[in-house]
Scaffold this motif. Structure first.
Motif, PDB file in Angstrom:
ATOM      1  N   LYS A 159       0.817  -1.210   0.000  1.00  0.00           N
ATOM      2  CA  LYS A 159       0.000   0.000   0.000  1.00  0.00           C
ATOM      3  C   LYS A 159       0.854   1.264   0.000  1.00  0.00           C
ATOM      4  N   ASN A 160       0.199   2.313  -0.455  1.00  0.00           N
ATOM      5  CA  ASN A 160       0.732   3.670  -0.568  1.00  0.00           C
ATOM      6  C   ASN A 160       1.727   3.786  -1.718  1.00  0.00           C
TER       7      ASN A 160
ATOM      8  N   ARG B 134      -0.531  -5.665   4.056  1.00  0.00           N
ATOM      9  CA  ARG B 134      -0.084  -4.479   3.336  1.00  0.00           C
ATOM     10  C   ARG B 134      -0.510  -4.458   1.869  1.00  0.00           C
TER      11      ARG B 134
ATOM     12  N   TYR C  47      -3.446  -4.629  -1.171  1.00  0.00           N
ATOM     13  CA  TYR C  47      -4.862  -4.299  -1.371  1.00  0.00           C
ATOM     14  C   TYR C  47      -5.662  -5.490  -1.899  1.00  0.00           C
TER      15      TYR C  47
ATOM     16  N   ALA D 229      -3.448   5.137  -4.258  1.00  0.00           N
ATOM     17  CA  ALA D 229      -3.012   3.777  -3.905  1.00  0.00           C
ATOM     18  C   ALA D 229      -4.186   2.809  -3.966  1.00  0.00           C
ATOM     19  N   ALA D 230      -5.322   3.202  -3.382  1.00  0.00           N
ATOM     20  CA  ALA D 230      -6.499   2.332  -3.395  1.00  0.00           C
ATOM     21  C   ALA D 230      -7.027   2.144  -4.813  1.00  0.00           C
TER      22      ALA D 230
ATOM     23  N   GLY E  64      -4.870  -0.286  -6.618  1.00  0.00           N
ATOM     24  CA  GLY E  64      -5.184  -1.645  -6.181  1.00  0.00           C
ATOM     25  C   GLY E  64      -6.450  -2.177  -6.820  1.00  0.00           C
TER      26      GLY E  64
ATOM     27  N   ARG F 264     -10.221  -2.550   4.841  1.00  0.00           N
ATOM     28  CA  ARG F 264      -9.068  -3.441   4.767  1.00  0.00           C
ATOM     29  C   ARG F 264      -9.001  -4.244   6.050  1.00  0.00           C
TER      30      ARG F 264
END
Length: 558
Positions: free
Chosen positions: A41-42, A459, A461, A487-488, A491, A540
């Motif tokens: 993530k991120n 970590r 998604y 980021a989301a 994913g 999440r």
């Protein structure tokens, strides 16, 4: 005027670190985390999202979009990962293909740091004291031993661990900084290749979204070269100036907007910066002050002034950006060089303290990793297993014989290294950093083998997208997600295969049957949206703060 050297080094102290163990240590540092994991993530998944969109042909290479949003940084590092995805598809899955060039950049950074130290340690001012009756270290052997220590110091630095193994533009910046350091260090020995390195490194820094660092580092390099007592190095100054000018022109062409000062000297931010430096630069921040003290009469000499100047540039950039760890990352090669020059003057008591701290800290850490792994696989100890179930609800442990064998081999190698270091009293300069570097490599290896399924679950998604897919379906033509983080969105596009529109006004006039809305306060009731029917709330599994509200168009059926 000849200033006496603080280094008293015998020929026995510059014995070469055996190449095979050193290469195995580098492999244990580089390879774990390269295979068998999702983008995390991120920053990792965000950068990969743009690379995958270009490499898979879902977006333009000149104006890539993820969720109909452009990237926040420049394109050059993203093109690198996208090119490998396009070249290796479908033989290699996209996440691994994008990760390969960045792993190569990390390997090159390690090599460039070694060679930078080697060239600087060969300068006359860096040489140890000549003994009256001989027996002092040979210049080349001495330079090699100091370079071995600098390489170990770089691998021992905690800040390089995660950021150095990501697929992000900052790794390209780190490589460019190491290339610049090598070009300036090798200017007296490799004039042609050093010129090419500097002419490439400074524009590359600017093209990789670090224009302020490129300009400041170019000025520092030009000044250091111009003040050198060596004629070949002085003749190198115009080339460094030309590279600085080229980076400035490129900055103006790309119209960077990274010149703001974010740091405020309040207590909270000073404490945050202190915490960042204390763990991110461990253990080099212990050695660098010692280097500056013992070599204080040589601060204007090139082997100290060059890495010190470049390190201060990166530290200043980190402070200016409000304590940015990704800007501080650029200081690591130069700080590792400075840490290497501490070794010829390091006292035996300090060396012993580093050794014993490393033994206890990393052995205890390895034991914790193994206990948690046992709890994941067997449920024993019960309290540890209960904590895992609480922190990662829904996680099911996976067993891999290959990962287990790798972890056992790494643990046995660590025990052998500890026995060698504590049972003998080697005089080699690099001895003080063997255990810190080996301990970091062990911890990274164990985490990326024994804990990898749990970390992927926490970590990645993928689990979150799978939960959303239960309500949306894999065949949804498109999804609107106004204001969703990049980021989301990356994913959702990669793991879900959906076409996502995350522009702020995406919900206006859209034909998409599904709307996702990020929820900042998960305890509140879902708001009613005209024309949309609330379906579910999903978050999440390991993050109570990151949840999303799922809506379907009121007239749409599943």
């Amino acid at each position: 005027m000849n200033i006496p050297s603080p280094a008293l080094v015998t020929q026995r102290a510059v014995q070469r670190l055996p190449r095979l163990p050193l290469l195995l240590l580098c492999a244990a540092y580089l390879l774990p985390g390269l295979f068998g994991r999702d983008p995390w993530k991120n920053a990792d998944i965000t950068a990969f999202g743009y690379m995958a969109a270009m490499g898979e042909g879902r977006s333009s290479w000149l104006a890539p979009l993820v969720g109909q949003l452009p990237p926040e940084g420049v394109l050059l590092p993203h093109w690198l990962g996208a090119a490998f995805i396009a070249l290796l598809s479908p033989m290699v899955e996209p996440a691994l293909a994008a990760r390969l060039p960045f792993a190569l950049l990390l390997a090159l950074t390690l090599a460039l740091t070694w060679y930078s130290t080697f060239h600087l340690a060969r300068t006359e001012a860096a040489q140890p004291v000549a003994f009256a009756f001989g027996g002092e270290a040979n210049a080349v052997d001495y330079a090699r031993a100091v370079a071995d220590g600098a390489l170990l110091a770089l691998m021992a630095t905690l800040g390089l661990l995660q950021l150095g193994h990501e697929t992000t533009p900052e790794l390209a910046q780190l490589f460019a900084m190491a290339l610049l350091l090598w070009g300036l260090a090798a200017s007296a020995y490799r004039s042609a290749t050093a010129r090419l390195a500097v002419l490439a490194a400074l524009p590359l820094l600017s093209a990789c979204d670090a224009p302020n660092v490129a300009l400041a580092a170019g000025v520092i390099g030009t000044v250091v070269c111009a003040r050198s007592v060596d004629a070949p190095v002085r003749r190198f100054a115009p080339w460094t100036g030309a590279a600085t000018l080229a980076s400035l022109v490129l900055t103006l062409v790309l119209q960077h907007n990274h010149w703001r000062w974010y740091f405020t000297a309040d207590t909270a931010q000073l404490l945050q910066l202190g915490r960042l430096v204390s763990w991110f630069l461990w253990p080099v921040w212990l050695l660098v002050p010692w280097t500056l003290w013992r070599w204080r009469r040589h601060l204007l000499k090139r082997h100290i002034a060059l890495p010190l100047g470049l390190a201060l540039v990166a530290l200043g950039a980190s402070i200016a950006l409000g304590g940015s760890d990704r800007a501080l990352l650029l200081a690591l090669p130069a700080l590792a060089v400075l840490a290497g020059f501490a070794l010829p003057t390091l006292r035996r008591s300090a060396s012993a303290a580093i050794d014993w701290f490393s033994v206890f800290f990393f052995t205890a850490g390895a034991l914790v990793i193994w206990v948690v792994y046992a709890a994941m696989q067997t449920g024993t100890p019960a309290r540890t297993a209960a904590n895992i179930a609480r922190l990662a609800p829904g996680f099911t442990a996976e067993f891999s014989l290959v990962r287990l064998i790798a972890a056992i081999a790494g643990t046995l190698a660590w025990l052998a290294l500890v026995r060698w270091r504590t049972a003998r009293h080697p005089q080699a300069l690099w001895k003080s950093l063997v255990l810190p570097a080996g301990g970091v490599a062990l911890a990274w290896l164990l985490v990326m083998t024994l804990w990898l399924p749990a970390l992927d679950y926490a970590r990645s998604y993928r689990p979150w997208v799978q939960r959303i897919a239960r309500h949306v379906g894999r065949d949804a033509p498109c999804i609107v997600a106004p204001g969703m983080q990049r980021a989301a969105v990356a994913g959702m596009e990669y793991f879900g295969g959906w076409r996502v529109d995350a522009r702020p006004n995406a919900a206006e006039g859209t034909d998409c049957p599904v709307l996702l809305m990020a929820e900042n306060e998960p305890t509140r009731a879902a708001p009613n949206l005209p024309g949309w029917r609330f379906i579910a709330r999903e978050r999440r599994p390991t993050d109570r703060e990151e949840s999303v509200l799922i809506y379907r168009r009121a007239s749409a059926s599943r």
